[in-house]
Write an enzyme that holds these catalytic residues in place. Structure first.
Site, PDB file in Angstrom:
ATOM      1  N   GLY A   1       0.668  -1.346  -0.080  1.00  0.00           N
ATOM      2  CA  GLY A   1       0.056   0.030  -0.060  1.00  0.00           C
ATOM      3  C   GLY A   1       0.920   1.245   0.036  1.00  0.00           C
ATOM      4  O   GLY A   1       0.494   2.411   0.441  1.00  0.00           O
TER       5      GLY A   1
ATOM      6  N   ASN B   1       1.605   3.122  -2.542  1.00  0.00           N
ATOM      7  CA  ASN B   1       1.033   3.858  -3.512  1.00  0.00           C
ATOM      8  C   ASN B   1      -0.218   4.400  -2.842  1.00  0.00           C
ATOM      9  O   ASN B   1      -0.298   5.743  -3.124  1.00  0.00           O
ATOM     10  CB  ASN B   1       0.694   3.329  -4.891  1.00  0.00           C
ATOM     11  CG  ASN B   1       1.758   3.171  -5.660  1.00  0.00           C
ATOM     12  OD1 ASN B   1       2.374   4.270  -6.311  1.00  0.00           O
ATOM     13  ND2 ASN B   1       2.615   1.828  -5.882  1.00  0.00           N
TER      14      ASN B   1
ATOM     15  N   ARG C   1     -14.459 -14.632 -11.886  1.00  0.00           N
ATOM     16  CA  ARG C   1     -13.945 -13.315 -11.784  1.00  0.00           C
ATOM     17  C   ARG C   1     -15.254 -12.200 -11.899  1.00  0.00           C
ATOM     18  O   ARG C   1     -15.207 -11.209 -11.495  1.00  0.00           O
ATOM     19  CB  ARG C   1     -13.080 -13.101 -12.809  1.00  0.00           C
ATOM     20  CG  ARG C   1     -11.799 -13.678 -12.857  1.00  0.00           C
ATOM     21  CD  ARG C   1     -10.942 -13.289 -14.160  1.00  0.00           C
ATOM     22  NE  ARG C   1      -9.649 -14.025 -13.992  1.00  0.00           N
ATOM     23  CZ  ARG C   1      -8.545 -13.496 -13.266  1.00  0.00           C
ATOM     24  NH1 ARG C   1      -8.938 -12.233 -12.440  1.00  0.00           N
ATOM     25  NH2 ARG C   1      -7.380 -14.334 -13.155  1.00  0.00           N
TER      26      ARG C   1
ATOM     27  N   LEU D   1      -9.193  -7.455 -13.918  1.00  0.00           N
ATOM     28  CA  LEU D   1     -10.598  -7.149 -13.860  1.00  0.00           C
ATOM     29  C   LEU D   1     -11.465  -7.315 -15.036  1.00  0.00           C
ATOM     30  O   LEU D   1     -10.752  -7.409 -16.042  1.00  0.00           O
ATOM     31  CB  LEU D   1     -10.760  -5.392 -13.483  1.00  0.00           C
ATOM     32  CG  LEU D   1      -9.829  -4.962 -12.155  1.00  0.00           C
ATOM     33  CD1 LEU D   1      -9.942  -3.529 -12.292  1.00  0.00           C
ATOM     34  CD2 LEU D   1     -10.647  -5.619 -11.039  1.00  0.00           C
TER      35      LEU D   1
ATOM     36  N   HIS E   1       1.929   0.682 -13.035  1.00  0.00           N
ATOM     37  CA  HIS E   1       2.685  -0.401 -13.324  1.00  0.00           C
ATOM     38  C   HIS E   1       4.177  -0.037 -13.193  1.00  0.00           C
ATOM     39  O   HIS E   1       4.564   1.151 -13.891  1.00  0.00           O
ATOM     40  CB  HIS E   1       2.241  -0.770 -14.781  1.00  0.00           C
ATOM     41  CG  HIS E   1       3.025  -1.992 -15.139  1.00  0.00           C
ATOM     42  ND1 HIS E   1       2.716  -3.296 -14.425  1.00  0.00           N
ATOM     43  CD2 HIS E   1       4.085  -2.401 -15.761  1.00  0.00           C
ATOM     44  CE1 HIS E   1       3.561  -4.141 -15.000  1.00  0.00           C
ATOM     45  NE2 HIS E   1       4.481  -3.662 -15.932  1.00  0.00           N
TER      46      HIS E   1
ATOM     47  N   ASP F   1      -7.856  -1.710 -19.161  1.00  0.00           N
ATOM     48  CA  ASP F   1      -8.844  -2.289 -19.973  1.00  0.00           C
ATOM     49  C   ASP F   1      -8.744  -3.882 -19.480  1.00  0.00           C
ATOM     50  O   ASP F   1      -8.270  -4.149 -18.465  1.00  0.00           O
ATOM     51  CB  ASP F   1      -8.512  -2.078 -21.512  1.00  0.00           C
ATOM     52  CG  ASP F   1      -7.169  -2.781 -21.796  1.00  0.00           C
ATOM     53  OD1 ASP F   1      -6.721  -2.297 -22.799  1.00  0.00           O
ATOM     54  OD2 ASP F   1      -6.511  -3.467 -21.330  1.00  0.00           O
ATOM     55  N   GLU F   2      -9.319  -4.811 -20.430  1.00  0.00           N
ATOM     56  CA  GLU F   2      -9.590  -6.177 -20.037  1.00  0.00           C
ATOM     57  C   GLU F   2      -8.366  -6.975 -20.173  1.00  0.00           C
ATOM     58  O   GLU F   2      -8.139  -8.076 -19.907  1.00  0.00           O
ATOM     59  CB  GLU F   2     -10.593  -6.787 -20.678  1.00  0.00           C
ATOM     60  CG  GLU F   2     -12.083  -6.161 -20.162  1.00  0.00           C
ATOM     61  CD  GLU F   2     -13.298  -6.983 -20.740  1.00  0.00           C
ATOM     62  OE1 GLU F   2     -14.104  -6.390 -21.338  1.00  0.00           O
ATOM     63  OE2 GLU F   2     -13.133  -8.238 -20.236  1.00  0.00           O
ATOM     64  N   GLY F   3      -7.279  -6.239 -20.777  1.00  0.00           N
ATOM     65  CA  GLY F   3      -6.032  -6.843 -20.971  1.00  0.00           C
ATOM     66  C   GLY F   3      -5.140  -7.014 -19.764  1.00  0.00           C
ATOM     67  O   GLY F   3      -5.547  -6.146 -18.705  1.00  0.00           O
TER      68      GLY F   3
HETATM   69  C1  GRF Z   1       4.383  -1.445  -6.873  1.00  0.00           C
HETATM   70  O1  GRF Z   1       5.535  -1.695  -7.821  1.00  0.00           O
HETATM   71  C2  GRF Z   1       3.033  -1.286  -7.787  1.00  0.00           C
HETATM   72  O2  GRF Z   1       3.389  -0.774  -9.044  1.00  0.00           O
HETATM   73  C3  GRF Z   1       3.023  -3.062  -8.084  1.00  0.00           C
HETATM   74  O3  GRF Z   1       3.123  -3.434  -6.793  1.00  0.00           O
HETATM   75  C4  GRF Z   1       4.355  -2.525  -5.956  1.00  0.00           C
HETATM   76  C5  GRF Z   1       3.715  -2.584  -4.744  1.00  0.00           C
HETATM   77  O4  GRF Z   1       2.749  -1.687  -4.617  1.00  0.00           O
HETATM   78  N1  GRF Z   1       1.784  -3.263  -8.793  1.00  0.00           N
HETATM   79  P1  GRF Z   1       2.194  -0.769  -3.171  1.00  0.00           P
HETATM   80  O5  GRF Z   1       3.253  -0.745  -2.422  1.00  0.00           O
HETATM   81  O6  GRF Z   1       1.403  -1.786  -2.724  1.00  0.00           O
HETATM   82  O7  GRF Z   1       1.234   0.474  -3.557  1.00  0.00           O
END
Ligand code: GRF
Length: 211
Positions: free
Chosen positions: A15, A17, A68, A96, A112, A144-146
């Protein structure tokens, strides 16, 4: 003019981010509020970060749903119920389906840790390192869905240094992820994200207008 954007943040782990978003909001650098944090896993640090910031949380475990689509249905119900406008995948490790994307058309963002389309999927930092890339970075894109294939909104380059290992590279990219994600969300709050749907098979394009 910024308007308060109501965010729903999907997490699966550390977490950091999410923390960058929460910090920017409390420092008044981001005109948004996090209405709900949803994790597909219980007990992760991201949930503690939300609790610290008094943000409502919910665990929606993908194991509790037959498929899903049903899982996404539970996510949509929680997010819509919390008054969310924009969904941010912040370290969220599930793909998703159209069900969630249709509920939030062109309003689901992912961060990403590579310069897409290079190195999509998991362990992107290690992919770049093992490949011998000299420059990698991070990307914020519409989902998107990819797998990490949606329209790119913003990117930041990060050099791979000669004495890097995967850990040092990952840490350097993560710092830029936090900055880029907040910059994109702040631009969205100011109404500066332009999305141009693709026609005749062309990709949808997204970009941030200058302030
Ligand atoms: C980050 O590098 C994010 O881009 C990737 O997972 C890592 C950890 O993210 N998807 P966070 O610390 O849980 O926000």
């Amino acid at each position: 003019m910024s308007r308060n954007v109501n965010l729903g943040v999907l997490v699966s782990g550390a977490g950091t981010n999410l923390q960058a978003i929460l910090d920017a909001i409390s420092e008044r650098k981001l005109a948004a509020s996090v209405r709900l944090v949803v994790s597909n896993k219980p007990g992760v640090l991201a949930l503690e970060r939300a609790h610290e910031a008094r943000v409502p949380t919910k665990v929606v475990s993908h194991r509790d749903y037959a498929d899903r689509e049903a899982f996404d249905g539970a996510l949509v119900e929680a997010l819509v119920g919390a008054g969310v406008d924009w969904v941010v995948l912040a370290g969220f490790m599930r793909l998703l389906t159209g069900k969630l994307l249709r509920a939030f058309p062109n309003r689901v963002l992912n961060i990403h840790p590579s310069l897409l389309p290079a190195f999509p999927g998991v362990d992107a930092q290690r992919q770049a390192f093992d490949y011998g890339a000299k420059v990698t970075g991070c990307t914020v894109h519409l989902v998107d869905e990819g797998t990490d294939t949606g329209p790119i909104v913003a990117q930041r380059a990060v050099p791979v240094l000669v004495d890097d290992d995967v850990e040092s590279l990952t840490a350097r990219i993560l710092v830029e992820e936090h900055r880029l994600l907040v910059e994109v969300l702040a631009a969205i709050a100011e109404g500066r994200l332009d999305v141009t749907p693709g026609i005749d098979g062309k990709r949808t394009r997204a970009h941030l207008r200058r302030a």
